[in-house]
Design a protein around this motif. Structure first.
Motif, PDB file in Angstrom:
ATOM      1  N   PHE A  59       3.739  10.086  -9.593  1.00 38.47           N
ATOM      2  CA  PHE A  59       3.283  10.287 -10.759  1.00 38.47           C
ATOM      3  C   PHE A  59       2.044  11.415 -11.123  1.00 38.47           C
ATOM      4  CE2 PHE A  59       5.598   6.365 -11.687  1.00 38.47           C
ATOM      5  CZ  PHE A  59       6.856   6.965 -12.242  1.00 38.47           C
ATOM      6  N   LYS A  60       1.826  12.121  -9.894  1.00 38.18           N
ATOM      7  CA  LYS A  60       0.591  13.249  -9.844  1.00 38.18           C
ATOM      8  C   LYS A  60      -0.699  12.467 -10.153  1.00 38.18           C
ATOM      9  CE  LYS A  60       3.672  16.527  -9.492  1.00 38.18           C
ATOM     10  NZ  LYS A  60       4.447  16.268  -8.142  1.00 38.18           N
ATOM     11  N   LEU A  61      -1.240  11.488  -9.876  1.00 37.66           N
ATOM     12  CA  LEU A  61      -2.262  10.821 -10.139  1.00 37.66           C
ATOM     13  C   LEU A  61      -2.906  10.901  -8.742  1.00 37.66           C
ATOM     14  CD1 LEU A  61      -1.031   7.416 -11.874  1.00 37.66           C
ATOM     15  CD2 LEU A  61      -2.261   9.281 -13.041  1.00 37.66           C
ATOM     16  N   MET A  62      -2.410  11.380  -7.900  1.00 38.68           N
ATOM     17  CA  MET A  62      -3.134  11.688  -6.664  1.00 38.68           C
ATOM     18  C   MET A  62      -2.538  12.908  -6.046  1.00 38.68           C
ATOM     19  SD  MET A  62      -4.352   9.498  -3.753  1.00 38.68           S
ATOM     20  CE  MET A  62      -4.809   9.923  -2.047  1.00 38.68           C
ATOM     21  N   GLY A 108       0.771  -1.200   0.037  1.00 33.46           N
ATOM     22  CA  GLY A 108      -0.020  -0.047   0.018  1.00 33.46           C
ATOM     23  C   GLY A 108       0.885   1.198  -0.060  1.00 33.46           C
ATOM     24  N   LEU A 109       2.087   1.079   0.819  1.00 33.40           N
ATOM     25  CA  LEU A 109       2.782   2.344   0.924  1.00 33.40           C
ATOM     26  C   LEU A 109       3.376   2.716  -0.498  1.00 33.40           C
ATOM     27  CD1 LEU A 109       5.902   2.326   3.549  1.00 33.40           C
ATOM     28  CD2 LEU A 109       5.930   3.243   1.251  1.00 33.40           C
ATOM     29  N   LEU A 110       3.918   1.504  -1.144  1.00 30.04           N
ATOM     30  CA  LEU A 110       4.734   1.631  -2.646  1.00 30.04           C
ATOM     31  C   LEU A 110       3.680   2.245  -3.601  1.00 30.04           C
ATOM     32  CD1 LEU A 110       6.785  -1.523  -2.547  1.00 30.04           C
ATOM     33  CD2 LEU A 110       7.553   0.575  -2.239  1.00 30.04           C
ATOM     34  N   LEU A 111       2.287   1.602  -3.505  1.00 28.41           N
ATOM     35  CA  LEU A 111       1.364   2.253  -4.284  1.00 28.41           C
ATOM     36  C   LEU A 111       1.112   3.478  -4.230  1.00 28.41           C
ATOM     37  CD1 LEU A 111      -0.656   0.591  -6.424  1.00 28.41           C
ATOM     38  CD2 LEU A 111      -2.126   0.713  -4.636  1.00 28.41           C
ATOM     39  N   LEU A 112       0.917   4.064  -3.129  1.00 26.20           N
ATOM     40  CA  LEU A 112       0.559   5.551  -2.344  1.00 26.20           C
ATOM     41  C   LEU A 112       1.735   6.234  -3.224  1.00 26.20           C
ATOM     42  CD1 LEU A 112      -1.190   7.615  -1.654  1.00 26.20           C
ATOM     43  CD2 LEU A 112      -0.357   7.173   0.674  1.00 26.20           C
ATOM     44  N   ALA A 113       2.920   5.855  -2.873  1.00 29.23           N
ATOM     45  CA  ALA A 113       4.224   6.721  -3.272  1.00 29.23           C
ATOM     46  C   ALA A 113       4.337   6.933  -4.803  1.00 29.23           C
ATOM     47  CB  ALA A 113       5.453   6.136  -2.558  1.00 29.23           C
ATOM     48  N   LEU A 114       3.944   5.687  -5.546  1.00 31.83           N
ATOM     49  CA  LEU A 114       3.968   5.802  -7.136  1.00 31.83           C
ATOM     50  C   LEU A 114       2.862   6.963  -7.385  1.00 31.83           C
ATOM     51  CD1 LEU A 114       4.374   2.371  -8.037  1.00 31.83           C
ATOM     52  CD2 LEU A 114       5.838   4.076  -8.361  1.00 31.83           C
ATOM     53  N   LEU A 115       1.681   6.608  -6.798  1.00 29.34           N
ATOM     54  CA  LEU A 115       0.629   7.498  -7.435  1.00 29.34           C
ATOM     55  C   LEU A 115       0.839   8.961  -7.040  1.00 29.34           C
ATOM     56  CD1 LEU A 115      -2.825   6.004  -6.520  1.00 29.34           C
ATOM     57  CD2 LEU A 115      -1.676   5.742  -8.623  1.00 29.34           C
ATOM     58  N   LEU A 116       1.695   9.330  -5.995  1.00 28.08           N
ATOM     59  CA  LEU A 116       1.724  10.698  -5.582  1.00 28.08           C
ATOM     60  C   LEU A 116       2.863  11.104  -6.359  1.00 28.08           C
ATOM     61  CD1 LEU A 116       1.971  10.488  -1.562  1.00 28.08           C
ATOM     62  CD2 LEU A 116       0.398  11.683  -2.896  1.00 28.08           C
ATOM     63  N   TYR A 141       3.740   9.419   2.675  1.00 24.44           N
ATOM     64  CA  TYR A 141       3.751  10.887   2.596  1.00 24.44           C
ATOM     65  C   TYR A 141       5.277  11.695   2.868  1.00 24.44           C
ATOM     66  CZ  TYR A 141       2.796  15.796   4.266  1.00 24.44           C
ATOM     67  OH  TYR A 141       3.022  17.028   4.373  1.00 24.44           O
ATOM     68  N   PRO A 142       5.890  11.301   3.845  1.00 30.10           N
ATOM     69  CA  PRO A 142       7.426  11.791   3.796  1.00 30.10           C
ATOM     70  C   PRO A 142       8.291  11.328   2.795  1.00 30.10           C
ATOM     71  CG  PRO A 142       6.999  10.300   5.776  1.00 30.10           C
ATOM     72  CD  PRO A 142       5.709  10.539   5.089  1.00 30.10           C
ATOM     73  N   LEU A 143       7.969  10.169   2.161  1.00 27.73           N
ATOM     74  CA  LEU A 143       8.892   9.448   1.301  1.00 27.73           C
ATOM     75  C   LEU A 143       8.608  10.528   0.062  1.00 27.73           C
ATOM     76  CD1 LEU A 143      10.405   6.930   1.231  1.00 27.73           C
ATOM     77  CD2 LEU A 143       8.425   5.698   0.133  1.00 27.73           C
ATOM     78  N   TYR A 144       7.408  10.906  -0.396  1.00 25.49           N
ATOM     79  CA  TYR A 144       7.075  11.777  -1.360  1.00 25.49           C
ATOM     80  C   TYR A 144       7.610  13.219  -1.339  1.00 25.49           C
ATOM     81  CZ  TYR A 144       4.310  14.933  -4.441  1.00 25.49           C
ATOM     82  OH  TYR A 144       4.109  15.881  -5.077  1.00 25.49           O
ATOM     83  N   ASN A 145       7.725  13.949  -0.112  1.00 27.95           N
ATOM     84  CA  ASN A 145       8.169  15.096   0.110  1.00 27.95           C
ATOM     85  C   ASN A 145       9.821  15.056  -0.100  1.00 27.95           C
ATOM     86  OD1 ASN A 145       5.910  16.237   1.012  1.00 27.95           O
ATOM     87  ND2 ASN A 145       6.146  16.234   3.030  1.00 27.95           N
ATOM     88  N   GLN A 146      10.400  14.002   0.286  1.00 29.18           N
ATOM     89  CA  GLN A 146      11.709  13.870   0.301  1.00 29.18           C
ATOM     90  C   GLN A 146      12.449  13.118  -1.107  1.00 29.18           C
ATOM     91  OE1 GLN A 146      13.675  15.483   2.117  1.00 29.18           O
ATOM     92  NE2 GLN A 146      11.868  16.168   3.371  1.00 29.18           N
TER      93      GLN A 146
END
Lengths: 146, 225
Positions: free
Chosen positions: A56-59, A46-54, B73-78
């Protein structure tokens, strides 16, 4: 109703809704894991999925940032039930048990120390390499002494 | 009823000990340590079995799922720093995994423990859910693995800062990789205090260690046991 109260209420609602969104990602992760039979926890997927979506600006990050900030702030709380589980293993208080605990402690300390030192060294080389690449690109490479 | 008492009691203790830690910021005073000790001692004193406590404890533990997801979230920020140092981070994580496996293996061989204990202790650096799954896969005792996982976490959170200080390990990347890959989420609790860069590198390390470890641990057992 005073304005301050409304703001706090809005924030609480936002946090709750956003935790709901994070939960959806968690359950998608759990679903993927049980469907594909991979030996990994759903939360990591779930973490990896959310990080990918964020990424690639899909979320939009605004959809989760308050909820995520809150959960990370109280992260400790969610580990406590698991750590209290130690009371179910009195055999850890035997000589062998204590020796194993000492070994776990020593191994973890060595891992932190050696990894930290080596990573710092690798990091310095990685940075140096990048800077060198930049200098060469700018045509100043021949001036470097070392 | 018991659910409510456990959940509210734990939250109450947690708030109390968080306040106390802010006033007395000693490593042994981190809320994880104090809340755990007081909870465990209360269960023993009032003779409440862990399974009864877990009826309520499970509610809190369930939040661990979305909380791990929240680390995106922190992963994305950094993401900039992570991309910049990807070689260091990845090699650091693999190093930590191998060092952790080899040292615990050698020490337990030297102590001479039975194989089931060895298999139980090997996945200690993986985050709890993965550690327990790997333990089951290789033939260990999963709940006992969870205990060793927690000890590895405590070491990172309590003694980790001293190791970083005396080893002069002072970059965000090396701190995050070292503590995140050796002490998973419990170590992250402490990394949070260093800053968002450490936290994000740490959560990436925890996640990748879990993934790499899920493959490396069984391979290690296959090769050496």
């Amino acid at each position: 109703m005073n304005e301050n109260f409304t703001m706090i209420l809005m924030r609480v609602v936002r946090i709750i809704v956003q935790i709901g969104i994070l939960n959806i990602f968690y359950y998608i992760g759990v679903g993927i894991v049980s469907y594909l039979h991979i030996p990994l926890p759903g939360s990591v997927i779930g973490l990896l999925l959310l990080a990918l979506l964020l990424n690639f600006k899909l979320m939009k990050v605004e959809y989760i940032q308050d909820g995520a900030g809150f959960l990370i702030g109280v992260l400790t709380l969610f580990f406590i039930p698991a750590t209290v589980g130690i009371i179910d293993y009195p055999e850890l208080m035997s000589t062998t048990g204590l020796l194993i605990i000492l070994a776990v402690i020593a191994s973890t300390l060595i891992a932190i120390y050696v990894t930290g030192i080596l990573t710092q060294l690798i990091e310095k080389r990685e940075v140096a390499k990048k800077e060198q690449a930049v200098t060469i690109e700018e045509g100043k490479g021949e001036l470097s002494v070392d | 009823m018991i659910e409510l008492i456990v959940v509210l009691g734990t939250i109450g203790l947690f708030i109390l000990f968080t306040k106390l830690y802010q006033r007395f910021p000693h490593p042994l005073m981190i809320p994880l340590v104090t809340t755990t000790i007081v909870s465990a001692v209360s269960l023993l004193v009032f003779n409440i079995p862990y399974s009864t406590y877990m009826v309520g404890g499970e509610w809190l533990q369930k939040m661990l799922g979305p909380a791990v997801v929240a680390l995106a979230y922190p992963l994305y920020n950094q993401r900039a720093i992570i991309m910049k140092y990807k070689v260091s981070i990845l090699s650091g994580i693999i190093l930590a995994m191998v060092i952790g496996l080899v040292t615990i293996f050698v020490m337990l061989k030297w102590i001479g423990v039975k194989e089931s204990w060895m298999l139980t202790a090997l996945p200690k650096s993986l985050t709890t859910p993965v550690g327990m799954q790997v333990s089951e896969t290789i033939g260990g005792i999963p709940p006992l693995t969870a205990v060793f996982v927690m000890i590895a976490g405590f070491v990172g959170a309590i003694i980790g800062p001293f190791v970083l200080k005396y080893g002069k390990i002072d970059s965000a990347v090396s701190r995050g990789v070292a503590v995140g890959s050796a002490s998973h989420g419990v170590g992250l609790v402490k990394l949070r205090e260093y800053g968002e860069q450490e936290l994000s590198v740490g959560s990436l390390s925890m996640g990748l260690t879990a993934i790499i470890g899920a493959f490396l641990c069984p391979l290690f057992v296959y090769l050496f046991l």
